[in-house]
Design a protein around this motif. Structure first.
Motif, PDB file in Angstrom:
ATOM      1  N   ASP A 148       0.829  -1.202   0.000  1.00  0.00           N
ATOM      2  CA  ASP A 148       0.000   0.000   0.000  1.00  0.00           C
ATOM      3  C   ASP A 148       0.868   1.259   0.000  1.00  0.00           C
ATOM      4  N   ILE A 149       1.911   1.253   0.812  1.00  0.00           N
ATOM      5  CA  ILE A 149       2.827   2.400   0.869  1.00  0.00           C
ATOM      6  C   ILE A 149       3.512   2.577  -0.493  1.00  0.00           C
ATOM      7  N   ALA A 150       3.935   1.465  -1.091  1.00  0.00           N
ATOM      8  CA  ALA A 150       4.603   1.526  -2.401  1.00  0.00           C
ATOM      9  C   ALA A 150       3.676   2.096  -3.468  1.00  0.00           C
ATOM     10  N   GLU A 151       2.437   1.660  -3.427  1.00  0.00           N
ATOM     11  CA  GLU A 151       1.464   2.160  -4.400  1.00  0.00           C
ATOM     12  C   GLU A 151       1.259   3.670  -4.236  1.00  0.00           C
ATOM     13  N   ASP A 152       1.121   4.126  -2.998  1.00  0.00           N
ATOM     14  CA  ASP A 152       0.959   5.559  -2.736  1.00  0.00           C
ATOM     15  C   ASP A 152       2.185   6.346  -3.181  1.00  0.00           C
ATOM     16  N   PHE A 153       3.375   5.806  -2.887  1.00  0.00           N
ATOM     17  CA  PHE A 153       4.609   6.491  -3.256  1.00  0.00           C
ATOM     18  C   PHE A 153       4.726   6.616  -4.773  1.00  0.00           C
ATOM     19  N   THR A 154       4.454   5.518  -5.490  1.00  0.00           N
ATOM     20  CA  THR A 154       4.548   5.526  -6.947  1.00  0.00           C
ATOM     21  C   THR A 154       3.554   6.513  -7.552  1.00  0.00           C
ATOM     22  N   GLU A 155       2.380   6.560  -6.965  1.00  0.00           N
ATOM     23  CA  GLU A 155       1.347   7.467  -7.453  1.00  0.00           C
ATOM     24  C   GLU A 155       1.700   8.932  -7.173  1.00  0.00           C
ATOM     25  N   ASP A 156       2.226   9.202  -5.981  1.00  0.00           N
ATOM     26  CA  ASP A 156       2.543  10.580  -5.581  1.00  0.00           C
ATOM     27  C   ASP A 156       3.864  11.093  -6.154  1.00  0.00           C
ATOM     28  N   HIS A 157       4.796  10.187  -6.435  1.00  0.00           N
ATOM     29  CA  HIS A 157       6.133  10.578  -6.900  1.00  0.00           C
ATOM     30  C   HIS A 157       6.535   9.753  -8.126  1.00  0.00           C
ATOM     31  N   PRO A 158       5.886   9.941  -9.259  1.00  0.00           N
ATOM     32  CA  PRO A 158       6.220   9.129 -10.436  1.00  0.00           C
ATOM     33  C   PRO A 158       7.664   9.360 -10.883  1.00  0.00           C
ATOM     34  N   GLY A 159       8.331   8.253 -11.188  1.00  0.00           N
ATOM     35  CA  GLY A 159       9.703   8.330 -11.676  1.00  0.00           C
ATOM     36  C   GLY A 159      10.753   8.500 -10.596  1.00  0.00           C
ATOM     37  N   ARG A 160      10.356   8.698  -9.371  1.00  0.00           N
ATOM     38  CA  ARG A 160      11.307   8.886  -8.272  1.00  0.00           C
ATOM     39  C   ARG A 160      11.626   7.533  -7.637  1.00  0.00           C
ATOM     40  N   SER A 161      12.881   7.306  -7.319  1.00  0.00           N
ATOM     41  CA  SER A 161      13.265   6.020  -6.744  1.00  0.00           C
ATOM     42  C   SER A 161      13.393   6.108  -5.224  1.00  0.00           C
ATOM     43  N   LEU A 162      13.267   4.970  -4.599  1.00  0.00           N
ATOM     44  CA  LEU A 162      13.394   4.877  -3.141  1.00  0.00           C
ATOM     45  C   LEU A 162      14.868   4.920  -2.736  1.00  0.00           C
ATOM     46  N   PRO A 163      15.142   5.330  -1.505  1.00  0.00           N
ATOM     47  CA  PRO A 163      16.533   5.347  -1.036  1.00  0.00           C
ATOM     48  C   PRO A 163      17.005   3.984  -0.527  1.00  0.00           C
ATOM     49  N   CYS A 164      16.292   2.915  -0.925  1.00  0.00           N
ATOM     50  CA  CYS A 164      16.678   1.568  -0.482  1.00  0.00           C
ATOM     51  C   CYS A 164      16.467   0.580  -1.628  1.00  0.00           C
ATOM     52  N   ASP A 165      17.056  -0.601  -1.448  1.00  0.00           N
ATOM     53  CA  ASP A 165      16.848  -1.653  -2.444  1.00  0.00           C
ATOM     54  C   ASP A 165      15.591  -2.446  -2.095  1.00  0.00           C
ATOM     55  N   ALA A 166      15.346  -3.521  -2.815  1.00  0.00           N
ATOM     56  CA  ALA A 166      14.129  -4.315  -2.624  1.00  0.00           C
ATOM     57  C   ALA A 166      14.046  -4.996  -1.259  1.00  0.00           C
ATOM     58  N   THR A 167      15.204  -5.121  -0.572  1.00  0.00           N
ATOM     59  CA  THR A 167      15.203  -5.766   0.739  1.00  0.00           C
ATOM     60  C   THR A 167      15.163  -4.761   1.886  1.00  0.00           C
ATOM     61  N   GLY A 168      15.200  -3.468   1.559  1.00  0.00           N
ATOM     62  CA  GLY A 168      15.158  -2.432   2.605  1.00  0.00           C
ATOM     63  C   GLY A 168      16.512  -1.898   3.032  1.00  0.00           C
ATOM     64  N   LEU A 169      17.590  -2.335   2.375  1.00  0.00           N
ATOM     65  CA  LEU A 169      18.919  -1.796   2.701  1.00  0.00           C
ATOM     66  C   LEU A 169      19.098  -0.430   2.072  1.00  0.00           C
ATOM     67  N   ARG A 170      19.678   0.485   2.824  1.00  0.00           N
ATOM     68  CA  ARG A 170      19.906   1.847   2.343  1.00  0.00           C
ATOM     69  C   ARG A 170      20.872   1.824   1.167  1.00  0.00           C
TER      70      ARG A 170
END
Length: 173
Positions: A148-170
């Protein structure tokens, strides 16, 4: 954004650690510390919304500590083995107390008693470790929250990447 990384770290590192050892994972603590630091900075500005964010972070922290406390078995091993020895002695005494000429009417109660004691002990041990075993709390709610958080983030910030990898490491930036 950091919430998604925190949820990923909980799913990848902390949930398995809780299931095995009852310990928290430092990979998740990185994000937890980040939350506290940022929310403290916000609370110094005191714009009114910061109090709500600090309160929400406190609730998240309390929930995490409760989850970790629940993951730690509460029955000491010596008490568990005492609980194993007591019914074993009871069943043994019952078996030796059977008459010399033993019939099915004598063995049925013995096996029923042994099954009940064994089942009770297995159930107690399983309940004492709520994040592993047959009766366990799964990470499905955490996974749904992360999605749910990922969906909201993708919707609110298109094209922006997270500061972590798929496992949650910075990620190093």
């Amino acid at each position: 954004m950091r919430g998604r990384c925190y949820a990923r770290a909980i799913l990848t590192y902390e949930w398995p650690a809780m299931s095995e050892t009852g310990e928290k994972a430092r990979e998740a603590s990185v994000w937890s510390g980040d939350f506290r630091r940022h929310f403290k900075e916000l609370s110094r500005k005191d714009d009114g919304t910061s109090a709500l964010l600090v309160e929400a972070d406190d609730e998240r922290s309390v929930a995490r500590q409760a989850r970790l406390a629940e993951a730690t078995p509460t029955i000491p091993r010596i008490v568990y083995w005492f609980m194993v020895a007591s019914p074993a002695a009871t069943i043994g005494g019952f078996a030796f107390g059977l008459p010399r000429r033993r019939g099915a009417s004598h063995f049925v109660p013995l096996f029923v008693l042994a099954g009940l004691f064994t089942g009770s002990l297995l159930l107690i041990e399983d309940i004492d470790k709520p994040f592993s075993g047959q009766i366990r709390i799964t990470n499905s709610d955490m996974a749904a929250t992360a999605a749910d958080i990922a969906e909201d983030f993708t919707e609110d910030h298109p094209g922006r990447s997270l500061p972590c990898d798929a496992t949650g490491l910075r990620l190093r930036t």
